[in-house]
Structure formats: C-alpha cells, structure tokens
Design a protein around this motif. Structure first.
Motif, PDB file in Angstrom:
ATOM      1  N   UNK A  16      -8.046  -3.265  11.072  1.00 41.48           N
ATOM      2  CA  UNK A  16      -7.780  -3.443  12.499  1.00 41.48           C
ATOM      3  C   UNK A  16      -6.333  -3.309  12.909  1.00 41.48           C
ATOM      4  N   UNK A  17      -5.415  -3.311  11.936  1.00 35.63           N
ATOM      5  CA  UNK A  17      -3.994  -3.278  12.308  1.00 35.63           C
ATOM      6  C   UNK A  17      -3.592  -1.922  12.890  1.00 35.63           C
ATOM      7  N   UNK A  18      -4.124  -0.841  12.316  1.00 36.91           N
ATOM      8  CA  UNK A  18      -3.795   0.492  12.839  1.00 36.91           C
ATOM      9  C   UNK A  18      -4.259   0.614  14.291  1.00 36.91           C
ATOM     10  N   UNK A  19      -5.499   0.181  14.556  1.00 37.33           N
ATOM     11  CA  UNK A  19      -6.057   0.290  15.898  1.00 37.33           C
ATOM     12  C   UNK A  19      -5.222  -0.535  16.885  1.00 37.33           C
ATOM     13  N   UNK A  20      -4.768  -1.681  16.400  1.00 35.61           N
ATOM     14  CA  UNK A  20      -4.066  -2.579  17.310  1.00 35.61           C
ATOM     15  C   UNK A  20      -2.613  -2.174  17.559  1.00 35.61           C
ATOM     16  N   UNK A  21      -1.950  -1.675  16.514  1.00 30.87           N
ATOM     17  CA  UNK A  21      -0.507  -1.444  16.648  1.00 30.87           C
ATOM     18  C   UNK A  21      -0.104   0.036  16.584  1.00 30.87           C
ATOM     19  N   UNK A  22      -1.041   0.896  16.280  1.00 26.06           N
ATOM     20  CA  UNK A  22      -0.761   2.328  16.342  1.00 26.06           C
ATOM     21  C   UNK A  22      -0.100   2.882  15.099  1.00 26.06           C
ATOM     22  N   UNK A  23      -0.129   4.219  14.980  1.00 27.80           N
ATOM     23  CA  UNK A  23       0.304   4.879  13.737  1.00 27.80           C
ATOM     24  C   UNK A  23       1.822   4.898  13.513  1.00 27.80           C
ATOM     25  N   UNK A  24       2.615   4.611  14.534  1.00 27.01           N
ATOM     26  CA  UNK A  24       4.060   4.517  14.283  1.00 27.01           C
ATOM     27  C   UNK A  24       4.395   3.258  13.493  1.00 27.01           C
ATOM     28  N   UNK A  25       3.638   2.191  13.740  1.00 24.39           N
ATOM     29  CA  UNK A  25       3.987   0.901  13.128  1.00 24.39           C
ATOM     30  C   UNK A  25       3.104   0.541  11.953  1.00 24.39           C
ATOM     31  N   UNK A  26       1.963   1.200  11.828  1.00 24.62           N
ATOM     32  CA  UNK A  26       1.063   0.921  10.692  1.00 24.62           C
ATOM     33  C   UNK A  26       0.741   2.270  10.065  1.00 24.62           C
ATOM     34  N   UNK A  27       1.216   2.491   8.868  1.00 25.50           N
ATOM     35  CA  UNK A  27       1.236   3.837   8.346  1.00 25.50           C
ATOM     36  C   UNK A  27       0.778   3.944   6.896  1.00 25.50           C
ATOM     37  N   UNK A  28      -0.077   4.927   6.642  1.00 24.60           N
ATOM     38  CA  UNK A  28      -0.475   5.227   5.266  1.00 24.60           C
ATOM     39  C   UNK A  28       0.623   6.020   4.569  1.00 24.60           C
ATOM     40  N   UNK A  29       0.782   5.763   3.292  1.00 20.76           N
ATOM     41  CA  UNK A  29       1.785   6.484   2.491  1.00 20.76           C
ATOM     42  C   UNK A  29       1.074   7.272   1.391  1.00 20.76           C
ATOM     43  N   UNK A  30       1.791   8.218   0.794  1.00 20.70           N
ATOM     44  CA  UNK A  30       1.274   8.803  -0.447  1.00 20.70           C
ATOM     45  C   UNK A  30       1.295   7.761  -1.572  1.00 20.70           C
ATOM     46  N   UNK A  31       0.677   8.102  -2.695  1.00 22.59           N
ATOM     47  CA  UNK A  31       0.772   7.238  -3.890  1.00 22.59           C
ATOM     48  C   UNK A  31       2.170   7.428  -4.455  1.00 22.59           C
ATOM     49  N   UNK A  32       3.094   6.679  -3.946  1.00 28.28           N
ATOM     50  CA  UNK A  32       4.520   6.850  -4.272  1.00 28.28           C
ATOM     51  C   UNK A  32       5.192   5.491  -4.129  1.00 28.28           C
ATOM     52  N   UNK A  33       5.064   4.663  -5.144  1.00 25.47           N
ATOM     53  CA  UNK A  33       5.583   3.294  -4.993  1.00 25.47           C
ATOM     54  C   UNK A  33       7.095   3.241  -4.864  1.00 25.47           C
ATOM     55  N   UNK A  34       7.780   4.207  -5.482  1.00 24.20           N
ATOM     56  CA  UNK A  34       9.238   4.224  -5.286  1.00 24.20           C
ATOM     57  C   UNK A  34       9.577   4.606  -3.850  1.00 24.20           C
ATOM     58  N   UNK A  35       8.801   5.536  -3.296  1.00 21.79           N
ATOM     59  CA  UNK A  35       9.053   5.925  -1.903  1.00 21.79           C
ATOM     60  C   UNK A  35       8.710   4.771  -0.966  1.00 21.79           C
TER      61      UNK A  35
END
Lengths: 323, 327
Positions: A43-62
């Motif tokens: 629900x966080x993406x829906x509530x706060x939008x993609x600028x503030x809740x974002x998926x990343x690649x599998x890149x823990x250092x990044x």
C-alpha cells in the motif's frame, strides 16, 4: 485501538513517518509494486507514489550507497535489505562508509537513514537466509541497532529510527511477522535506547531481543509454576544500550541469563555479561549464563533448526541451573 | 580558442595550485610532517580542473583517496587540507580523516573514499536526492581505471541509468590499477568507455591531459544531467607522474612510457598553449608566484599547528557530538 500484525506494523510505521515528513523516502527490492516479499510494505506505493516509494535492482551496494548519498543531500531515506544476510554483500557501504563518515569527516556529514532488514531464523530457509546479525552491526562504531519484538514496538521504534539523526540498522524478525497485538491508534513514537521490563520478577533477570522475547516469556511462565520468579527484559535496541534498566534489574535479582538467537561467539550477550561482571559482580548470586544458538551455521531441516535456536526449555534449564 | 580567456587562466591557476600543492605534500611526507600514506594526482590535474570549471558551486563532487586535487579545486582551504594530511588540529576533518578522506561539505566536496568503488552508488544517491528535491544539482564522481572492475561500479551505473539520475561518472584512466597495467586485467581497450553501452550510455573518451577538452566535454555532460537527461560516463586518459602511493616508486612502468607522458604534462602543455594564444608571460608567472606563495603560507600554518586536542577523540561519532553507546 486495533489489532495489528507485526508485518502490517512495518507499513504503518513507514506511512506514519512519510505522512509527517516529505523528505522521508523508501527504496528496496520488490518493496513498491509487490509490497515486499514479506508483504510488510503493502500500500505504500499507492499512497505515496513512485517518486517516494521505489523498487530497485538486486544491487545491495547501490541501495545502501543511494541511502547514504541521499541522506548527505537532504533526504531521510529508508531502505530495505530483503534478508539481513544480504548485509554481507554491502558491508563496505554499511560498515566502512555509513558508520564512519560522520567521525572521519570531523562531524561534517550527517546521515539520517534507516536500513530495515528481515532477520532471524525459525523459517527453514537455511544458513544464508536465517541469520541473526544484530551483533555484526553492534560491533561497528557509528551504527545504531534496533530489533523490536512486538507490533507496537515496530511502529514506535521505526518512527524513532526515522527521526534519529544517525544511521540505524532496523532488524525485523521474520518469525514474528504473523504475530498480533492490539495497538493504539494515532502516532506512536518511541525513544531508542530504552529497554522494557516485559515481565517483572525477583529471582533472575532474563535479557532477550526480538523473537527471543516470546521465548523468554514462555520460559518465565513455566518457571513461575516451579516457584521461580523471572524478570524478562526486552532490550529493544543494542545501540544505544539501556544498561541502566539491565543493571538495576540484575542488582535486584542477583542472576542473569541472556537469550540470544545468534551463534555463540561475540553475541550481544557477551557484551552484556561483561558489563554486568564489571559493574555488578558483587550483586550476583550465581554465574551469568548465555543461552545461544550453538556456534554453527543454521541448518534448514525443521527438527535441526529447532534444536539449534534457543527454546523455552533451554532457557528454563539454564535458569534452574543457577537458582 | 574554445573558452573565454579569464576562465582559461582560472583553469591554469587551478592546475598550478594543485601541482605545487601536491609537490609540497610529497616533500613534507619525505620530511616526516605528512604521515601515513599519500596517493598523489601529479600529472592528472587537468581532469579535476576541467570538471570543476564546468560545475556550479552547489554541485557535488565525490572522489577517491587520490582526491587532493579535486577537493582543493572545489575550494577547500589549502592549509586545512595539508593540515589534515599532517594530522594537525587545523585539518579539514580535525585529523580524524587523513589524506585519503579529505572532505569539505561547505564547498560541495562530499568526501574522498578509500574503498574502491564505494562512492559511485553514494554519488548516485546524492543525485537522486537532488532530483527529488528539485535542486538542479549535479553530482560528479571521479575514480580510477581499476574501479571499473568492482561490483559497486556496475551497480551504480545501472541504477543511475535506470533512474536517469543527474550524475556524471568520470574515470581517470591513468593506465595502472595500483601496480598492474589495466590492460592486463580487462578484456576491452577502454575500461570505462567500452562498458558504457552496457548501461545504455554513450561511449565518451577525452584527452585527460587537455584541460580545454576536458572542460568542453564536462560542460556538455553536466548540463545534460542538469536538463534531466540522465547520467554520463566519461573516460579521461591521463597519467600518474608518481607511483600508486608513497610506498611505490613505480618501477614497473617502462622508462620511455614515463618520459613520453612527462613530456605531455598537462600543466606544461597548457602553459605553452596559453602563451601561444597570446597570454603574456607576466600574467602566467604571476599566477605561478601566487600559487607558490599560497603553498608556502599553508605549509607555515601546518608547521606551526598543534596536534588535535585529545578531547576530540571521543567526539562526532553521533549527531549529539559524542560517542556514547549506553546510558
């Protein structure tokens, strides 16, 4: 007041802080569109939008590097490492960069960031997805280390971690995700470094953390049937560490047992035992006992894993040896 | 002439300041005043000078342990940098960082990072914050050719490209990763430029000893980032006049290679170019005299400075100024 799972408490805590402060942002693998692999961030993406809740690649250092850079430039980012075991692939960023930068720059750089991560065993995932790694983080100067045991504490301690001006590693225990509790409505904010006496007692102090808190409470219940009054302390954070509550309890009960899910060597209980030995030895009526996972990688098979991780039976046995 | 002459003189001044400064660092190390280790960028000054000339004052730089030049040219005070390397109380980090960690946040010099590759994702994160906050800042991240073989390089490039972050990654290819020729440890000719396509980025090569060329390309990629068109990866070919660090005399390099690059010294060639373009020798010598005087002044300050106050040992672990981990 509403019943809340530990799992849902994570999203509530993040939402509470994102609602309050527009500089709070949240990133991680599968956290946005999928709502987290443990469904802790639904629900966080829906509530706060993609600028503030974002998926990343599998890149823990990044991920961890981006948290640090963002914190250096005016945000208060929260990042998720899907499993705490993945700390090992970004330990440079966490332990060398994030932890040390304020000190090494003479206080020039502030890093208000939170690394949330699913920690701990009991889920049959095997040795690379089950570790309890709070002691790794505790060993590095410059990191605060938090590990809640209840849904209410997830909300309150997560809020405290986000508001803290220093980097916090926030360990959520996988075995606790489904546990429930009535949690008050409205904003909940705790302070880091406050341990809680979750069961009062007079014969022995049992110090526990995260999923070991319910284990210690079960042991205390059984001990009371045997006429032993055990006080259970939920440490809640290892850095800062509430030694005042701990020492006050131990000087009263005269006995200390730690219950740690981590393997034996250099676990947080060793530090606590050393503090109590240095500062309260003359108040002790028996040896300090540490109940830990043996010094082995965690096995996957249910019966083996259950043997490895401290159980209420083992805690009861440890207490009865010294009372 | 590719740039207005005032800014070209300013780039010359920057290169000369960096050159004299690091020569003094070397001398003071030999004298035992600068301690620990140093990784000199002598011979590589044009990369920092060209990029800094193209940056806005609120842009952010991230560099490596070979980052004395970049930090100085962003505007950090010379005596505070030299003092940090000498472990004196006037050090820019109060003596807690050392030569590999020069930082001046007030000048946008966001740190020198001593673990290869670490600062690339950190620069990406700072660029992400700039984008979200709408500050218009660009992050510029300098690193060496050896960095292109570590995981953080690839993680950062990928994230920056996918998120279209305003960050410029600048590989200073000085042909050697520490003591080993870079050509022996990569399967491509250009360690950065040949990898750019993997992240959907243009292959950008520049003569890193030609400060005009560096500034021209830097302006283009920085403004592209500022317009929201995403990151760039630049490879600037250059050469280290000294070894990797203080302990390394650099004997593994063929003499004719060293001689050729010493002849192609970025400071020398720019001096000749400016003279040929009509800049008077008096103007050039005045710049050189001022730089020498600045270095002498900084040296004097450092020689006279006390060590850090022992009371600061336990400060600045936490935001409250202290280091307490328990009550």
């Amino acid at each position: 007041m509403a019943e809340l799972t530990y799992r849902a408490a994570v999203a509530r805590g993040i939402a509470q802080e994102m609602e309050r402060d527009p500089s709070v942002v949240f990133i991680g693998e599968d956290v946005a569109a999928a709502g987290g692999v443990f469904k802790t961030t639904e629900g966080l993406l829906e509530r706060f939008g993609p600028d503030r809740v974002r998926d990343t690649p599998i890149s823990e250092q990044a991920i961890t590097g981006a948290l640090m850079g963002a914190a250096m430039n005016g945000l208060r980012p929260i990042g998720e490492l899907m499993f705490s075991d993945f700390l090992a692939v970004c330990w440079d960023i966490v332990a060398n960069q994030i932890a040390k930068t304020r000190y090494m720059t003479g206080g020039q750089v502030a890093l208000p960031l939170v690394i949330r991560t699913a920690n701990g065993g009991g889920t049959r995932f095997g040795g690379q997805h089950s570790q309890s790694l709070e002691s790794w983080a505790m060993a590095v100067p410059g990191l605060k280390v938090v590990a809640p045991s209840t849904p209410r504490d997830v909300v309150g301690l997560l809020a405290a971690a986000v508001r803290d001006p220093d980097p916090v590693v926030f360990f959520e225990h996988k075995k606790l995700f489904a546990t429930k509790q009535d949690v008050p409505d409205g904003e909940i904010v705790d302070r880091l470094g406050i341990a809680t006496v979750v069961a009062p007692g007079s014969d022995v102090t049992i110090a526990a953390l995260a999923a070991m808190v319910p284990v210690a409470l079960e042991a205390a219940g059984r001990l009371s049937e045997s006429g032993v009054s055990a006080e259970v302390i939920d440490l809640r954070s290892l850095v800062p560490l509430d030694t005042r509550t701990l020492l006050e309890s131990v000087t009263r009960t005269g006995r200390l047992v730690t219950v740690e899910e981590n393997p034996r060597l250099c676990g947080w209980g060793a530090e606590i035992a050393s503090i109590v030995a240095e500062e309260a030895l003359w108040d002790l009526d028996g040896p300090i006992v540490r109940v830990t996972t043996p010094h082995i990688p965690l096995p996957a098979a249910a019966e083996m894993e259950d043997l490895a991780i401290p159980s209420a039976d083992r805690v009861v046995d440890a207490v009865l040896r010294i009372t | 002439m590719s740039s207005p002459s005032a800014s070209r003189l300013s780039m010359y001044r920057d290169m000369v300041r960096a050159r004299y400064f690091e020569q003094r660092v070397y001398d003071l190390f030999m004298e035992g005043i600068v301690k620990g280790t140093t990784h000199l960028g002598l011979g590589q000054e044009a990369v920092a000078a060209g990029f800094v000339a193209a940056m806005r004052s609120d842009d952010l730089t991230f560099c490596t342990y070979r980052g004395h030049n970049h930090t100085l040219l962003r505007g950090a005070p010379m005596a505070a940098l030299l003092g940090e390397m000498a472990g004196r109380d006037l050090g820019i980090c109060g003596g807690k960082g050392g030569s590999m960690h020069l930082t001046d946040v007030t000048k946008g010099a966001m740190g020198s990072y001593a673990i290869v590759g670490a600062h690339l994702p950190i620069a990406a994160g700072a660029a992400w914050a700039a984008l979200l906050r709408g500050t218009g800042q660009v992050a510029v991240c300098f690193f060496g050719d050896g960095t292109t073989n570590i995981g953080a390089f690839h993680e950062a490039l990928n994230l920056a490209a996918v998120w279209k972050l305003p960050v410029v990654f600048v590989c200073e290819n000085n042909l050697y990763m520490e003591y080993t020729p870079i050509s022996t440890v990569i399967p491509v000719e250009h360690p950065a430029a040949d990898r750019a396509s993997a992240y959907g980025l243009e292959s950008l090569l520049v003569d890193g000893n030609d400060v005009d060329a560096v500034r021209t390309l830097a302006t283009e990629v920085i403004e592209r980032a500022r317009r929201g068109e995403g990151p760039s990866l630049v490879e600037a070919k250059t050469y280290r006049h000294k070894g990797h660090s203080r302990a390394d005399p650099g004997k593994y390099r063929p003499q004719e290679e060293v001689d050729a690059w010493l002849a192609y010294d970025p400071v020398k060639i720019y001096r000749a170019r400016l003279t040929a373009d009509g800049v008077g020798i008096d103007t050039i010598e005045a710049i050189e005299r001022e730089a020498a005087a600045e270095v002498d002044g900084a040296t004097e300050q450092v020689r006279n400075a006390p060590p850090p106050d022992p009371g600061t040992l336990l400060t600045d672990v936490w935001a409250d100024g202290g280091s307490a981990w328990r009550n």
